[in-house]
Design an enzyme around this catalytic site. Structure first.
Site, short mmCIF file in Angstrom:
data_model
loop_
_atom_site.label_atom_id
_atom_site.label_comp_id
_atom_site.label_asym_id
_atom_site.label_seq_id
_atom_site.Cartn_x
_atom_site.Cartn_y
_atom_site.Cartn_z
N GLY A 1 -40.31 -17.96 29.99
CA GLY A 1 -41.51 -18.39 29.29
C GLY A 1 -41.77 -17.43 28.13
O GLY A 1 -41.09 -16.42 27.98
N GLY B 1 -34.80 -20.52 30.34
CA GLY B 1 -34.63 -19.30 31.14
C GLY B 1 -35.89 -18.47 31.24
O GLY B 1 -36.13 -17.82 32.25
N ASP C 1 -40.49 -24.92 37.12
CA ASP C 1 -39.21 -24.47 36.55
C ASP C 1 -38.35 -23.83 37.62
O ASP C 1 -38.64 -22.73 38.09
CB ASP C 1 -39.46 -23.47 35.41
CG ASP C 1 -39.97 -24.16 34.17
OD1 ASP C 1 -40.99 -23.72 33.60
OD2 ASP C 1 -39.34 -25.16 33.76
N SER D 1 -46.56 -25.31 32.95
CA SER D 1 -45.43 -24.68 33.64
C SER D 1 -45.94 -23.51 34.49
O SER D 1 -46.55 -22.57 33.97
CB SER D 1 -44.44 -24.14 32.61
OG SER D 1 -43.61 -23.17 33.22
#
Ligand code: DX5
Ligand code: ZN
Length: 219
Positions: free
Chosen positions: A145, A143, A36, A9
Protein backbone atom coordinates in the site's frame (compact mmCIF):
# COMPACT_ATOMS: atom_id res chain seq x y z
CA UNK A 1 -25.82 8.80 -12.90
CA UNK A 2 -23.70 5.75 -12.17
CA UNK A 3 -23.09 4.83 -8.51
CA UNK A 4 -19.40 4.67 -7.69
CA UNK A 5 -18.57 1.84 -5.30
CA UNK A 6 -15.79 2.01 -2.73
CA UNK A 7 -13.80 -1.09 -1.78
CA UNK A 8 -11.43 -0.15 1.05
CA UNK A 9 -8.22 -2.20 1.16
CA UNK A 10 -7.62 -3.61 4.64
CA UNK A 11 -3.91 -3.80 3.85
CA UNK A 12 -3.72 -0.29 5.38
CA UNK A 13 -5.91 -1.21 8.39
CA UNK A 14 -4.68 -1.99 11.91
CA UNK A 15 -3.90 -5.70 11.52
CA UNK A 16 -4.16 -6.18 15.28
CA UNK A 17 -7.83 -5.10 15.13
CA UNK A 18 -8.99 -6.35 11.74
CA UNK A 19 -12.46 -7.38 12.94
CA UNK A 20 -13.11 -3.95 14.46
CA UNK A 21 -11.60 -2.18 11.42
CA UNK A 22 -13.97 -4.02 9.08
CA UNK A 23 -16.92 -3.08 11.29
CA UNK A 24 -15.80 0.58 11.07
CA UNK A 25 -15.68 0.33 7.26
CA UNK A 26 -19.15 -1.18 7.20
CA UNK A 27 -20.54 1.59 9.45
CA UNK A 28 -18.78 4.20 7.28
CA UNK A 29 -20.66 3.06 4.17
CA UNK A 30 -18.07 0.94 2.34
CA UNK A 31 -19.66 -1.13 -0.44
CA UNK A 32 -17.31 -4.09 -0.04
CA UNK A 33 -14.06 -5.06 1.66
CA UNK A 34 -10.93 -5.35 -0.50
CA UNK A 35 -8.80 -8.16 0.94
CA UNK A 36 -5.25 -8.20 -0.43
CA UNK A 37 -3.89 -11.74 -0.26
CA UNK A 38 -0.13 -11.89 -0.85
CA UNK A 39 2.07 -15.00 -0.78
CA UNK A 40 5.62 -13.59 -0.77
CA UNK A 41 6.14 -15.31 -4.14
CA UNK A 42 3.91 -13.64 -6.73
CA UNK A 43 4.59 -10.36 -4.87
CA UNK A 44 7.38 -9.61 -2.36
CA UNK A 45 4.99 -9.37 0.60
CA UNK A 46 2.96 -11.79 2.72
CA UNK A 47 -0.43 -11.03 4.29
CA UNK A 48 -3.39 -13.22 5.24
CA UNK A 49 -4.99 -16.45 4.03
CA UNK A 50 -8.24 -18.45 4.23
CA UNK A 51 -8.43 -18.95 8.04
CA UNK A 52 -8.28 -15.20 8.70
CA UNK A 53 -10.76 -14.44 5.91
CA UNK A 54 -13.14 -17.06 7.36
CA UNK A 55 -12.91 -15.44 10.80
CA UNK A 56 -13.43 -11.91 9.42
CA UNK A 57 -16.33 -12.95 7.23
CA UNK A 58 -18.29 -13.87 10.36
CA UNK A 59 -17.99 -10.22 11.44
CA UNK A 60 -19.25 -8.55 8.32
CA UNK A 61 -22.26 -8.43 6.04
CA UNK A 62 -20.26 -6.75 3.27
CA UNK A 63 -19.09 -8.64 0.19
CA UNK A 64 -15.42 -9.67 0.38
CA UNK A 65 -13.57 -8.48 -2.73
CA UNK A 66 -10.60 -10.86 -2.50
CA UNK A 67 -7.55 -9.90 -4.57
CA UNK A 68 -5.31 -12.97 -4.90
CA UNK A 69 -1.72 -11.91 -5.51
CA UNK A 70 -0.56 -15.51 -5.24
CA UNK A 71 0.86 -18.04 -7.67
CA UNK A 72 0.16 -20.71 -8.59
CA UNK A 73 -3.42 -19.65 -7.90
CA UNK A 74 -5.64 -22.40 -9.41
CA UNK A 75 -5.26 -24.96 -6.63
CA UNK A 76 -6.14 -22.37 -3.94
CA UNK A 77 -9.37 -21.04 -5.48
CA UNK A 78 -11.48 -23.58 -3.59
CA UNK A 79 -10.11 -22.60 -0.17
CA UNK A 80 -10.74 -18.90 -0.75
CA UNK A 81 -14.22 -19.65 -2.03
CA UNK A 82 -14.95 -21.75 1.07
CA UNK A 83 -13.43 -19.10 3.35
CA UNK A 84 -16.12 -16.67 2.21
CA UNK A 85 -14.73 -14.67 -0.72
CA UNK A 86 -17.56 -13.17 -2.78
CA UNK A 87 -15.40 -11.83 -5.62
CA UNK A 88 -12.24 -13.77 -6.42
CA UNK A 89 -9.76 -11.80 -8.50
CA UNK A 90 -6.69 -13.50 -9.96
CA UNK A 91 -3.73 -12.39 -12.07
CA UNK A 92 -3.37 -14.02 -15.53
CA UNK A 93 0.36 -14.57 -14.88
CA UNK A 94 -0.52 -16.78 -11.87
CA UNK A 95 -2.26 -19.57 -13.80
CA UNK A 96 -1.31 -21.64 -16.84
CA UNK A 97 -4.98 -22.03 -17.78
CA UNK A 98 -6.81 -18.73 -17.33
CA UNK A 99 -10.15 -19.97 -18.67
CA UNK A 100 -9.88 -23.06 -16.47
CA UNK A 101 -9.28 -20.87 -13.41
CA UNK A 102 -12.18 -18.59 -14.37
CA UNK A 103 -14.45 -21.65 -14.60
CA UNK A 104 -13.13 -22.95 -11.27
CA UNK A 105 -14.22 -19.69 -9.58
CA UNK A 106 -17.63 -20.00 -11.27
CA UNK A 107 -17.93 -23.59 -9.99
CA UNK A 108 -18.17 -22.08 -6.49
CA UNK A 109 -20.72 -19.48 -7.66
CA UNK A 110 -18.33 -16.61 -6.94
CA UNK A 111 -17.87 -13.47 -9.03
CA UNK A 112 -14.79 -13.64 -11.26
CA UNK A 113 -12.21 -10.86 -11.42
CA UNK A 114 -9.04 -10.62 -13.49
CA UNK A 115 -6.34 -8.16 -12.44
CA UNK A 116 -4.00 -6.45 -14.93
CA UNK A 117 -0.68 -5.15 -13.60
CA UNK A 118 0.47 -1.80 -15.01
CA UNK A 119 2.61 -3.50 -17.64
CA UNK A 120 0.05 -6.23 -18.52
CA UNK A 121 -1.77 -5.54 -21.78
CA UNK A 122 -5.56 -5.78 -22.25
CA UNK A 123 -4.90 -8.27 -25.07
CA UNK A 124 -4.06 -10.87 -22.41
CA UNK A 125 -7.75 -11.03 -21.42
CA UNK A 126 -9.55 -9.45 -24.41
CA UNK A 127 -10.99 -12.79 -25.60
CA UNK A 128 -12.30 -13.57 -22.10
CA UNK A 129 -14.04 -10.31 -21.24
CA UNK A 130 -17.44 -11.93 -21.80
CA UNK A 131 -16.55 -14.61 -19.21
CA UNK A 132 -15.74 -12.31 -16.27
CA UNK A 133 -17.63 -10.07 -13.86
CA UNK A 134 -14.85 -7.61 -13.01
CA UNK A 135 -11.52 -6.35 -14.29
CA UNK A 136 -9.14 -4.93 -11.72
CA UNK A 137 -6.75 -2.37 -13.19
CA UNK A 138 -3.62 -2.01 -11.05
CA UNK A 139 -2.40 1.58 -10.83
CA UNK A 140 0.65 0.49 -8.84
CA UNK A 141 2.86 -2.58 -9.05
CA UNK A 142 1.22 -5.02 -6.62
CA UNK A 143 2.71 -5.82 -3.22
CA UNK A 144 2.39 -2.76 -1.02
CA UNK A 145 0.00 0.00 0.00
CA UNK A 146 0.98 3.67 -0.01
CA UNK A 147 2.60 3.68 -3.48
CA UNK A 148 2.32 6.45 -6.10
CA UNK A 149 -0.55 6.30 -8.62
CA UNK A 150 0.55 5.48 -12.20
CA UNK A 151 -1.71 7.69 -14.40
CA UNK A 152 -0.80 5.89 -17.62
CA UNK A 153 -3.10 3.01 -16.64
CA UNK A 154 -6.12 5.32 -17.12
CA UNK A 155 -5.75 4.65 -20.86
CA UNK A 156 -6.52 0.99 -20.14
CA UNK A 157 -9.59 1.99 -18.13
CA UNK A 158 -10.81 4.16 -21.04
CA UNK A 159 -10.14 1.38 -23.57
CA UNK A 160 -12.00 -1.21 -21.48
CA UNK A 161 -14.94 1.16 -21.02
CA UNK A 162 -15.07 1.60 -24.80
CA UNK A 163 -14.85 -2.17 -25.44
CA UNK A 164 -17.68 -2.97 -23.03
CA UNK A 165 -19.88 -0.26 -24.60
CA UNK A 166 -19.17 -1.46 -28.16
CA UNK A 167 -19.61 -5.16 -27.34
CA UNK A 168 -22.44 -4.60 -24.82
CA UNK A 169 -20.53 -6.46 -22.10
CA UNK A 170 -21.31 -5.90 -18.46
CA UNK A 171 -18.06 -6.47 -16.57
CA UNK A 172 -17.30 -3.76 -14.01
CA UNK A 173 -14.01 -1.88 -13.92
CA UNK A 174 -12.19 -1.60 -10.59
CA UNK A 175 -8.97 0.41 -10.11
CA UNK A 176 -6.47 -0.30 -7.36
CA UNK A 177 -3.38 1.45 -6.08
CA UNK A 178 -2.48 4.99 -5.01
CA UNK A 179 -6.06 6.25 -5.37
CA UNK A 180 -6.55 9.67 -3.75
CA UNK A 181 -9.08 12.53 -3.81
CA UNK A 182 -7.65 13.95 -7.04
CA UNK A 183 -6.97 10.93 -9.24
CA UNK A 184 -10.24 9.26 -8.13
CA UNK A 185 -12.07 11.78 -10.29
CA UNK A 186 -9.89 10.98 -13.29
CA UNK A 187 -10.46 7.26 -12.73
CA UNK A 188 -14.23 7.73 -12.56
CA UNK A 189 -14.23 9.95 -15.67
CA UNK A 190 -12.21 7.26 -17.49
CA UNK A 191 -14.87 4.67 -16.73
CA UNK A 192 -13.99 3.09 -13.37
CA UNK A 193 -16.95 1.79 -11.36
CA UNK A 194 -15.19 0.64 -8.17
CA UNK A 195 -12.34 2.43 -6.41
CA UNK A 196 -9.98 0.48 -4.15
CA UNK A 197 -8.21 2.57 -1.56
CA UNK A 198 -6.18 1.82 1.55
CA UNK A 199 -3.95 4.73 2.52
CA UNK A 200 -6.36 7.51 1.48
CA UNK A 201 -9.23 5.98 3.44
CA UNK A 202 -7.34 5.05 6.61
CA UNK A 203 -4.78 7.84 6.86
CA UNK A 204 -6.47 11.07 5.66
CA UNK A 205 -8.55 13.57 7.70
CA UNK A 206 -7.26 12.13 11.00
CA UNK A 207 -8.54 8.71 10.02
CA UNK A 208 -12.14 9.87 9.49
CA UNK A 209 -13.06 6.82 7.41
CA UNK A 210 -16.60 7.93 6.61
CA UNK A 211 -15.44 11.35 5.41
CA UNK A 212 -12.72 9.79 3.26
CA UNK A 213 -15.10 7.27 1.69
CA UNK A 214 -17.65 9.99 0.96
CA UNK A 215 -14.97 12.25 -0.56
CA UNK A 216 -13.69 9.45 -2.81
CA UNK A 217 -17.19 8.63 -3.98
CA UNK A 218 -18.10 12.23 -4.82
CA UNK A 219 -17.28 12.95 -8.44
C1 DX5 B 1 -1.41 -3.46 -3.68
C2 DX5 B 1 -2.86 -3.78 -3.35
C3 DX5 B 1 -3.71 -2.55 -3.23
C4 DX5 B 1 -3.20 -1.59 -2.16
C5 DX5 B 1 -4.01 -0.32 -2.18
O1 DX5 B 1 -0.76 -4.64 -4.10
O2 DX5 B 1 -3.43 -4.61 -4.33
O3 DX5 B 1 -5.05 -2.95 -2.95
O4 DX5 B 1 -3.32 -2.19 -0.90
O5 DX5 B 1 -3.48 0.49 -1.17
P1 DX5 B 1 -3.24 2.06 -1.43
O6 DX5 B 1 -4.61 2.64 -1.63
O7 DX5 B 1 -2.58 2.52 -0.16
O8 DX5 B 1 -2.37 2.18 -2.63
ZN1 ZN C 1 -5.58 -5.00 -4.12
Amino acid sequence: MKKIQISPSILSADFSQLGKEIKKLEDAGADMIHVDVMDGHFVPNLTIGPPVIKALKKNSLLPFDVHLMISPVHKYIESYANAGADIITIHPEATNNLLGSINKIKEFKKKVGISLNPETKIQVVEELLDQIDLILIMSVNPGFGGQKFMPEVLNKVKKLDEIRKNLKLNFVIEIDGGINFENSKLAIKSGADILVSGTTIFKNNNGDIKKNIDLLRSI
